[in-house]
Motif scaffolding. Structure first.
Motif, PDB file in Angstrom:
ATOM      1  N   CYS A 103      55.930  35.356   8.338  1.00 25.77           N
ATOM      2  CA  CYS A 103      55.648  36.796   8.431  1.00 25.77           C
ATOM      3  C   CYS A 103      54.303  37.031   7.745  1.00 25.77           C
ATOM      4  CB  CYS A 103      56.743  37.622   7.770  1.00 25.77           C
ATOM      5  SG  CYS A 103      58.396  37.389   8.470  1.00 25.77           S
ATOM      6  N   PRO A 104      53.198  36.630   8.388  1.00 25.08           N
ATOM      7  CA  PRO A 104      51.905  36.617   7.709  1.00 25.08           C
ATOM      8  C   PRO A 104      51.374  37.983   7.318  1.00 25.08           C
ATOM      9  CG  PRO A 104      51.653  36.158  10.067  1.00 25.08           C
ATOM     10  CD  PRO A 104      53.116  36.135   9.776  1.00 25.08           C
ATOM     11  N   LYS A 105      51.832  39.058   7.982  1.00 30.08           N
ATOM     12  CA  LYS A 105      51.305  40.393   7.695  1.00 30.08           C
ATOM     13  C   LYS A 105      52.173  41.183   6.709  1.00 30.08           C
ATOM     14  CE  LYS A 105      49.076  40.812  12.223  1.00 30.08           C
ATOM     15  NZ  LYS A 105      48.944  41.641  13.447  1.00 30.08           N
ATOM     16  N   LEU A 106      53.293  40.644   6.335  1.00 27.35           N
ATOM     17  CA  LEU A 106      54.222  41.363   5.461  1.00 27.35           C
ATOM     18  C   LEU A 106      53.688  41.368   4.029  1.00 27.35           C
ATOM     19  CD1 LEU A 106      56.933  42.795   5.104  1.00 27.35           C
ATOM     20  CD2 LEU A 106      57.984  40.557   4.773  1.00 27.35           C
ATOM     21  N   ILE A 107      53.328  42.548   3.522  1.00 28.24           N
ATOM     22  CA  ILE A 107      52.714  42.626   2.198  1.00 28.24           C
ATOM     23  C   ILE A 107      53.503  43.501   1.235  1.00 28.24           C
ATOM     24  CG2 ILE A 107      50.389  42.177   3.058  1.00 28.24           C
ATOM     25  CD1 ILE A 107      49.869  45.179   2.904  1.00 28.24           C
TER      26      ILE A 107
END
Length: 585
Positions: free
Chosen positions: A348-352
């Motif tokens: 989930c590379p965009k989960l911040i």
């Protein structure tokens, strides 16, 4: 067999082979001969595997005590006996019955009452019956006829699993989507519902098809006893609002629902313990509500214990307009999961940003941002005392610092297991001081310095795997290793640039097992290995230089390791570990 009235469980399995059409009745005759007959039959479980007959013999209807019926890969079967005659039947399973179009040949004409229609059935599983259209042979499809002849209900069904039955699902949708009286809507006894759609291209003009179907299939309430809901390859853009009425839902799993962009307000599920979101490519935010500080830690998903989010490549955060700046983060603090103990985030590379998870016991992060973890680690110490308790503490002049410590909680101080894989960021060492209960640390395909801390006093198992860039040779880390007094097992695997073992390892007085796998650049065993008085096992595999130096009696380093009780030195054994493997998941 006809006289065996004491037989209770019968399983018959035929060899899968091509059958001559002229001899199609062979299996029917053999089954008729093998079945116990008569009202005195005590048969309770009947399982037929790869039965080749076109129909099930009528003699099966006399099995009045049948509790479980399973038909598996009976591909030629087109006709079943009247199942509604089995008043004791609790479990029915139909699997891979390719020629079956209708379960019953009788027409539904309103003769069934809810109390008489399969009154004992609790579990119904229908899988991969690709031509099954409906329960009744002449089931009416029009809305008007459906209203005139309402469908009966399973009075005690608690588990329903429909998997890859495309024609059955379409008929249910046509019949039930227009009716508020659908039999599925009054199934207050249903506890477990699993629905799986066949993966196929869907016309954008028909995007609402799955949404209407799901509305028709969901039990509505209150009262609804549904506890587990699993949707696989659901093609709708949103989940129907009716899901919010499932107040007793304990487990919710959404798998491969790539078109879904909107979820219902999950914070309404006060009983939810397990939430799994997997392969939801179009989902950007879990909640459409903005976090404005309205949630208290005690009210936000108060029962959630396990959260898994995987392969949601466009997911950005929990809330739709989540603030990301430091100033706004402080002004609008994130709520916490009060009972979350297991968190898994994968690809989930965009989960911040997520709600905080201070009470976690197990954490897995795979190719995602470290920001959610850093946000939790940077939390202030949690005050667990009630206002009344705080007042009494302040009013007591003799109250000690230990009393105050007893009423506070350090975020992530309960964390026991942490796995970090394929991360481009480096976890700051200063944030590791909270992890005073951490026992297992797994670092795979990461870069930067090893995030060790002298505060990791409970760490028992450390595994460093598959990294070309992780830094293990920093001399400044020696004191950090010195603090790992509970470490019992240490594993270095697939580290192509590792030339020397970290000097700090010599301070690991409790180390019992040292494993070194596929580290081709490792040159020698250090002299200080004799300081590891607790070391019982040394394994060296696929380290050609090191293996040669450790050869029994002849190797240059043999004298350094000869005292270790259990040795495995194998320079010929090969492993095919691909450093890019995890990046393809």
């Amino acid at each position: 067999m006809k006289e065996k009235i004491h037989l209770q469980d019968l399983t018959l399995s035929w060899i899968e082979e091509d059958v001559d059409e002229s001899n199609v009745g062979y299996d029917e005759e053999s089954l008729e001969a093998l079945l116990p007959h008569g009202p005195l039959s005590n048969l309770q479980q009947l399982s037929l595997n790869r039965y080749g007959g076109v129909k099930i013999p009528s003699g099966i209807s006399s099995l009045s005590n049948l509790v479980k019926l399973s038909l598996d890969e009976c591909n030629k079967c087109q006709h079943l006996p009247p199942l509604d005659q089995f008043h004791s039947l609790k479990t029915l399973s139909l699997y891979k019955m390719n020629d079956l179009e209708y379960i019953s040949e009788r027409e539904n004409n309103g003769e069934f009452s809810d109390s008489s229609f399969l009154p004992s059935l609790e579990q119904l599983t229908i899988e991969e019956c690709r031509n099954l259209k409906g329960w009744w042979q002449r089931q009416r499809d029009s809305v008007e006829e459906f209203h005139n002849h309402s469908l009966p209900s399973f009075p005690h069904l608690s588990y329903l699993h429909i998997w890859e039955c495309p024609k059955l699902i379409s008929l249910l949708q046509e019949a039930a989507s227009e009716s508020k009286d659908s039999n599925m809507k009054v199934k207050i006894h249903l506890q477990d519902l699993k629905l799986s759609w066949i993966k196929e291209d869907v016309d954008e003009s028909d995007v609402g098809y799955d949404e209407e179907l799901l509305v028709a299939l969901l039990p509505h309430g209150p009262p609804s006893n549904l506890q587990e809901l699993c949707l696989i390859r659901y093609g709708g853009v949103k989940l129907p609002s009716a899901i919010s009425l499932l107040s007793n839902l304990v487990k919710l799993s959404l798998d491969d629902c790539n078109k879904c962009q909107h979820l219902p307000p999950l914070d309404q599920f006060h009983s939810l313990k397990t939430l799994s979101l997997y392969k939801m490519n179009d989902l950007e935010y879990i909640s459409e509500r903005e976090n404005n500080g309205e949630f208290s830690d005690s009210s936000f998903l108060p029962s959630l214990e396990q959260l898994t989010i995987g392969y949601c490549r466009n997911l950005k955060g929990w809330w739709q307009r989540q603030r990301d700046s430091v100033e706004e983060f402080h002004n609008h603090s994130l709520p916490s999961f009060p009972h979350l103990s297991i968190l898994q985030i994968r690809i989930c590379p965009k989960l911040i940003s997520l709600p905080l998870f201070p009470y976690l016991e197990k954490l897995e992060l795979h190719k995602c941002s470290l920001k959610p973890l850093e946000q939790t680690l940077r939390m202030e110490v949690i005050n667990t005392a009630t206002p009344k308790n705080l007042t009494s503490i302040a009013a007591t002049s003799t109250s000690s610092s230990s009393s105050l410590a007893a009423s506070s909680f350090i975020p992530l101080s309960k964390l026991k297991s942490m796995s970090i894989w394929n991360m481009e960021e480096t976890l700051p060492k200063e944030l590791m001081c909270n992890l005073i209960s951490l026992q297992h640390l797994d670092i795979e395909n990461c870069c930067g310095p090893l995030p060790l801390s002298r505060h990791l006093t409970a760490l028992q198992n450390l595994r460093v795997v598959g990294s070309k860039e992780v830094d293990l040779t920093n001399d400044g880390d020696e004191m950090e290793w010195h603090g790992l007094q509970s470490l019992r097992k240490l594993n270095f695997s697939y580290l192509p640039n590792l030339a020397t073992l970290p000097v700090g390892i010599q301070h690991l007085t409790s180390l019992q097992t040292l494993e070194i796998f596929n580290c081709p650049s490792l040159l020698a065993i250090p002299e200080w290995i004799c300081n590891l008085n607790s070391l019982q096992t040394l394994q060296i595999l696929d380290c050609p230089i090191l293996s040669r130096r450790c050869e029994r009696e002849a190797g240059e380093d043999w004298s350094k390791i000869a005292h270790i009780p259990h040795l495995l030195i194998d320079r010929w054994r090969t492993y095919s570990y691909d450093l890019e493997l995890n990046q393809t998941f």
